[in-house]
Write a protein that holds these residues in place. Sequence first.
Motif, PDB file in Angstrom:
ATOM      1  N   GLY A 188       0.794  -1.225   0.000  1.00 17.39           N
ATOM      2  CA  GLY A 188       0.000   0.000   0.000  1.00 17.39           C
ATOM      3  C   GLY A 188       0.826   1.274   0.000  1.00 17.39           C
ATOM      4  N   ILE A 189       2.060   1.204  -0.498  1.00 15.89           N
ATOM      5  CA  ILE A 189       2.852   2.412  -0.691  1.00 15.89           C
ATOM      6  C   ILE A 189       3.429   2.387  -2.106  1.00 15.89           C
ATOM      7  N   SER A 190       4.196   3.423  -2.426  1.00 10.61           N
ATOM      8  CA  SER A 190       4.786   3.444  -3.762  1.00 10.61           C
ATOM      9  C   SER A 190       6.122   2.706  -3.749  1.00 10.61           C
ATOM     10  N   HIS A 191       6.552   2.284  -4.908  1.00 10.83           N
ATOM     11  CA  HIS A 191       7.823   1.566  -4.951  1.00 10.83           C
ATOM     12  C   HIS A 191       8.977   2.500  -4.600  1.00 10.83           C
ATOM     13  N   ALA A 192       8.816   3.775  -4.875  1.00 11.95           N
ATOM     14  CA  ALA A 192       9.872   4.739  -4.532  1.00 11.95           C
ATOM     15  C   ALA A 192       9.996   4.865  -3.011  1.00 11.95           C
ATOM     16  N   ALA A 193       8.869   4.810  -2.322  1.00 13.70           N
ATOM     17  CA  ALA A 193       8.898   4.880  -0.862  1.00 13.70           C
ATOM     18  C   ALA A 193       9.628   3.664  -0.289  1.00 13.70           C
ATOM     19  N   LEU A 194       9.390   2.531  -0.903  1.00  9.72           N
ATOM     20  CA  LEU A 194      10.055   1.308  -0.482  1.00  9.72           C
ATOM     21  C   LEU A 194      11.574   1.473  -0.579  1.00  9.72           C
ATOM     22  N   LEU A 195      11.988   2.089  -1.657  1.00 16.02           N
ATOM     23  CA  LEU A 195      13.432   2.277  -1.858  1.00 16.02           C
ATOM     24  C   LEU A 195      14.020   3.340  -0.940  1.00 16.02           C
ATOM     25  N   HIS A 196      13.146   4.011  -0.201  1.00 16.06           N
ATOM     26  CA  HIS A 196      13.636   4.957   0.790  1.00 16.06           C
ATOM     27  C   HIS A 196      14.178   4.180   2.004  1.00 16.06           C
ATOM     28  N   TYR A 197      13.642   2.992   2.233  1.00 11.64           N
ATOM     29  CA  TYR A 197      14.039   2.182   3.396  1.00 11.64           C
ATOM     30  C   TYR A 197      15.003   1.070   3.053  1.00 11.64           C
ATOM     31  N   PHE A 198      14.953   0.621   1.819  1.00 11.35           N
ATOM     32  CA  PHE A 198      15.832  -0.468   1.389  1.00 11.35           C
ATOM     33  C   PHE A 198      16.523  -0.017   0.118  1.00 11.35           C
ATOM     34  N   SER A 199      17.819  -0.180   0.089  1.00 11.31           N
ATOM     35  CA  SER A 199      18.531   0.438  -1.024  1.00 11.31           C
ATOM     36  C   SER A 199      18.380  -0.316  -2.338  1.00 11.31           C
ATOM     37  N   SER A 200      17.824  -1.490  -2.284  1.00 13.65           N
ATOM     38  CA  SER A 200      17.561  -2.215  -3.526  1.00 13.65           C
ATOM     39  C   SER A 200      16.515  -3.306  -3.272  1.00 13.65           C
ATOM     40  N   ARG A 201      15.973  -3.805  -4.337  1.00 10.86           N
ATOM     41  CA  ARG A 201      15.003  -4.896  -4.255  1.00 10.86           C
ATOM     42  C   ARG A 201      15.649  -6.099  -3.556  1.00 10.86           C
ATOM     43  N   GLU A 202      16.868  -6.393  -3.961  1.00  9.15           N
ATOM     44  CA  GLU A 202      17.596  -7.520  -3.376  1.00  9.15           C
ATOM     45  C   GLU A 202      17.671  -7.381  -1.854  1.00  9.15           C
ATOM     46  N   GLU A 203      18.030  -6.184  -1.395  1.00  7.44           N
ATOM     47  CA  GLU A 203      18.151  -5.981   0.038  1.00  7.44           C
ATOM     48  C   GLU A 203      16.810  -6.182   0.742  1.00  7.44           C
ATOM     49  N   LEU A 204      15.774  -5.647   0.168  1.00  8.63           N
ATOM     50  CA  LEU A 204      14.436  -5.799   0.767  1.00  8.63           C
ATOM     51  C   LEU A 204      14.080  -7.273   0.944  1.00  8.63           C
ATOM     52  N   LEU A 205      14.251  -8.053  -0.108  1.00  2.71           N
ATOM     53  CA  LEU A 205      13.854  -9.452  -0.039  1.00  2.71           C
ATOM     54  C   LEU A 205      14.701 -10.234   0.962  1.00  2.71           C
ATOM     55  N   VAL A 206      15.987  -9.951   0.992  1.00  2.00           N
ATOM     56  CA  VAL A 206      16.852 -10.619   1.964  1.00  2.00           C
ATOM     57  C   VAL A 206      16.437 -10.249   3.384  1.00  2.00           C
ATOM     58  N   GLU A 207      16.128  -8.976   3.589  1.00  2.00           N
ATOM     59  CA  GLU A 207      15.747  -8.549   4.943  1.00  2.00           C
ATOM     60  C   GLU A 207      14.431  -9.172   5.383  1.00  2.00           C
ATOM     61  N   VAL A 208      13.562  -9.434   4.437  1.00  2.00           N
ATOM     62  CA  VAL A 208      12.322 -10.143   4.767  1.00  2.00           C
ATOM     63  C   VAL A 208      12.664 -11.518   5.331  1.00  2.00           C
ATOM     64  N   LEU A 209      13.556 -12.220   4.646  1.00  3.01           N
ATOM     65  CA  LEU A 209      13.955 -13.551   5.110  1.00  3.01           C
ATOM     66  C   LEU A 209      14.644 -13.488   6.470  1.00  3.01           C
ATOM     67  N   ARG A 210      15.522 -12.504   6.625  1.00  2.00           N
ATOM     68  CA  ARG A 210      16.265 -12.380   7.870  1.00  2.00           C
ATOM     69  C   ARG A 210      15.321 -12.078   9.039  1.00  2.00           C
ATOM     70  N   GLU A 211      14.448 -11.132   8.831  1.00  2.00           N
ATOM     71  CA  GLU A 211      13.503 -10.737   9.876  1.00  2.00           C
ATOM     72  C   GLU A 211      12.647 -11.924  10.312  1.00  2.00           C
ATOM     73  N   ARG A 212      12.152 -12.620   9.337  1.00  2.90           N
ATOM     74  CA  ARG A 212      11.306 -13.772   9.629  1.00  2.90           C
ATOM     75  C   ARG A 212      12.072 -14.825  10.446  1.00  2.90           C
ATOM     76  N   GLU A 213      13.310 -15.059  10.056  1.00  2.96           N
ATOM     77  CA  GLU A 213      14.102 -16.058  10.766  1.00  2.96           C
ATOM     78  C   GLU A 213      14.435 -15.600  12.192  1.00  2.96           C
ATOM     79  N   ASP A 214      14.753 -14.318  12.326  1.00  2.00           N
ATOM     80  CA  ASP A 214      15.113 -13.780  13.638  1.00  2.00           C
ATOM     81  C   ASP A 214      14.000 -13.954  14.658  1.00  2.00           C
ATOM     82  N   ARG A 215      12.789 -13.910  14.179  1.00  2.67           N
ATOM     83  CA  ARG A 215      11.643 -14.026  15.088  1.00  2.67           C
ATOM     84  C   ARG A 215      11.641 -15.312  15.897  1.00  2.67           C
ATOM     85  N   TYR A 216      12.286 -16.349  15.334  1.00  3.32           N
ATOM     86  CA  TYR A 216      12.213 -17.642  15.990  1.00  3.32           C
ATOM     87  C   TYR A 216      13.528 -18.069  16.630  1.00  3.32           C
ATOM     88  N   ARG A 217      14.501 -17.158  16.586  1.00  5.47           N
ATOM     89  CA  ARG A 217      15.814 -17.517  17.126  1.00  5.47           C
ATOM     90  C   ARG A 217      15.721 -17.926  18.594  1.00  5.47           C
TER      91      ARG A 217
END
Lengths: 201, 201
Positions: free
Chosen positions: B52-81
Motif C-alpha cells: 500500500g505504498i509506492s515503490h519509490a517509498a520502499l526504496l527509501h528504506y531499502f537500497s535495492s530490491r535484493e536488500e528488501l527481499l533478503v531482509e524479509v527472510l532475515r527478519e522472519r528467521e530472527d523471530r524464531y531464534r
Amino acid sequence: MDDAAPVPDDARRGAYPKGVARRKEILARAIEVFAEKGSERTSLRAIAEAIGISHAALLHYFSSREELLVEVLREREDRYRDVDAQRDPTEIVGIMHNAAHRNAAVPGLVSLYTTMLASSLESDKEYARDYFTTRFESVRHKLITRIEAGQAAGTVRTDLDARAVAALVIAASDGLQIQWLLDDSIDISKSLALLDRLLEV
Amino acid sequence: MDDAAPVPDDARRGAYPKGVARRKEILARAIEVFAEKGSERTSLRAIAEAIGISHAALLHYFSSREELLVEVLREREDRYRDVDAQRDPTEIVGIMHNAAHRNAAVPGLVSLYTTMLASSLESDKEYARDYFTTRFESVRHKLITRIEAGQAAGTVRTDLDARAVAALVIAASDGLQIQWLLDDSIDISKSLALLDRLLEV
DNA sequence: GTCTATAGGGCGATAGAC
DNA sequence: GTCTATCGCCCTATAGAC
C-alpha cells in the motif's frame, strides 16, 4: 534418427528430422555454454549470442525461453541415464553420489538446475513445474526400487519406509549441492557417504 | 530501541529511530504479503502495491530490491531464534523439524527463500550471497554444537563427523521443503524423523 | 517521508524479408 | 532456417515536487 517421416519421433513438439538434428546441436552447444557460464545471463538474447545465432532463431526450435532451459536440463540428464542403469541395483546413495561427482565439474549446470527449480514454483511456469514434478517422482521411484532391493538383499535396514528414504536421499543430494555452490569447503561426498553408512544394516 | 541517537542500533545501514520503526513495520507487512502470495510478483512495484505504498517509498528504506527481499527472510528467521535456543541442547533434527513445521503454514515464504537462494548464486547478487553463506555457516555451527552435545550425552552415534552431519541435516531439510512445494504428498516430518532415528546410537 | 513522473534499459515474443 | 527490426511490456532506480 529416421529420415523422411514427419512424425515427431523425438516425442516432443512437431519437429521434422532436419529440425530435430539442429535442435540437438543447439542443445549440445547450450549445455557447453551453461557449464561454463552458469545461471548467469540466461536471457534468450544472451544464450543466442553465446551460441552464435539470433534469439529469433532460437525461438524457431524452442517455443519459449522456459522450454529451452528445461530441455537443456533434460538433455543433460538423459545422457547419463544408461550409465546409472548399469550400476549395482542395490546401490542407493551411490547413484546420487555419482551424479554429484559428475556435477562437480560443471557448477554452471548445477546452478541452472537450482535456478530453474526455484522458478518452477511460480504459477505461470507450467512447463518447468511439469518437468520437475515428473523428474522427482521418477527419481524417487528409481530409488524406492533400489532401497527395496537392498532391504531384500540384507544390505539396508529394513525398519525404514522406502519412500521416506528416497525423498531424504534426493533432498540431501540437492541440498548439499547448493551448500557447496555457496561454499566449496562443503564436502558433498563425505556427507553422502555418511548417509550411506547410516542406511546400512 | 533508543530514541535520539543517530547510531544505527539496528546494526545495518545508517537508519534513524523513526526510520527504523517504519522499516520494521514495512518488513512485517511484507512478510504477511509473501506468506500469502509467495515468490510470485516480487517486483518492487508489486510488493509496494500489496503493502500500500509506492515503490519509490520502499526504496527509501531499502537500497535495492535484493536488500528488501533478503531482509524479509532475515527478519522472519530472527523471530524464531529465541524459541529454538530454548530447546533441548542435544536435539538435532528436532530444530529443523520445528522450523519445517512452522514453514508448512507459509509456503509462500519457503518459496521466496528458495528463489532468493537460487538467485544468490548469480555473481551480481552479493548482498544475497553474503546473507546465505553467513546463514548456512551459522546454522551449521549451531548444529555442530548440538551434535557434539548429543554425542557427549550418549544419544548420538559417535562414529560420525559433526560437520558432515550438520551439512546433511540442513540439506535434507531444505531439499525436502522443495520437494514438498512441488508435491504436497511429500511428508517432510516422516523423512526428518527417519533421519533422526538414523543418527541415534 | 512519500509521492508522481520518468529516465533508461532489458526482456520475450512476433512479423516479415531473404 | 535464419536474419533484422520492432512491438510492447515491465523492470530498477532516480529526480524533484509537496
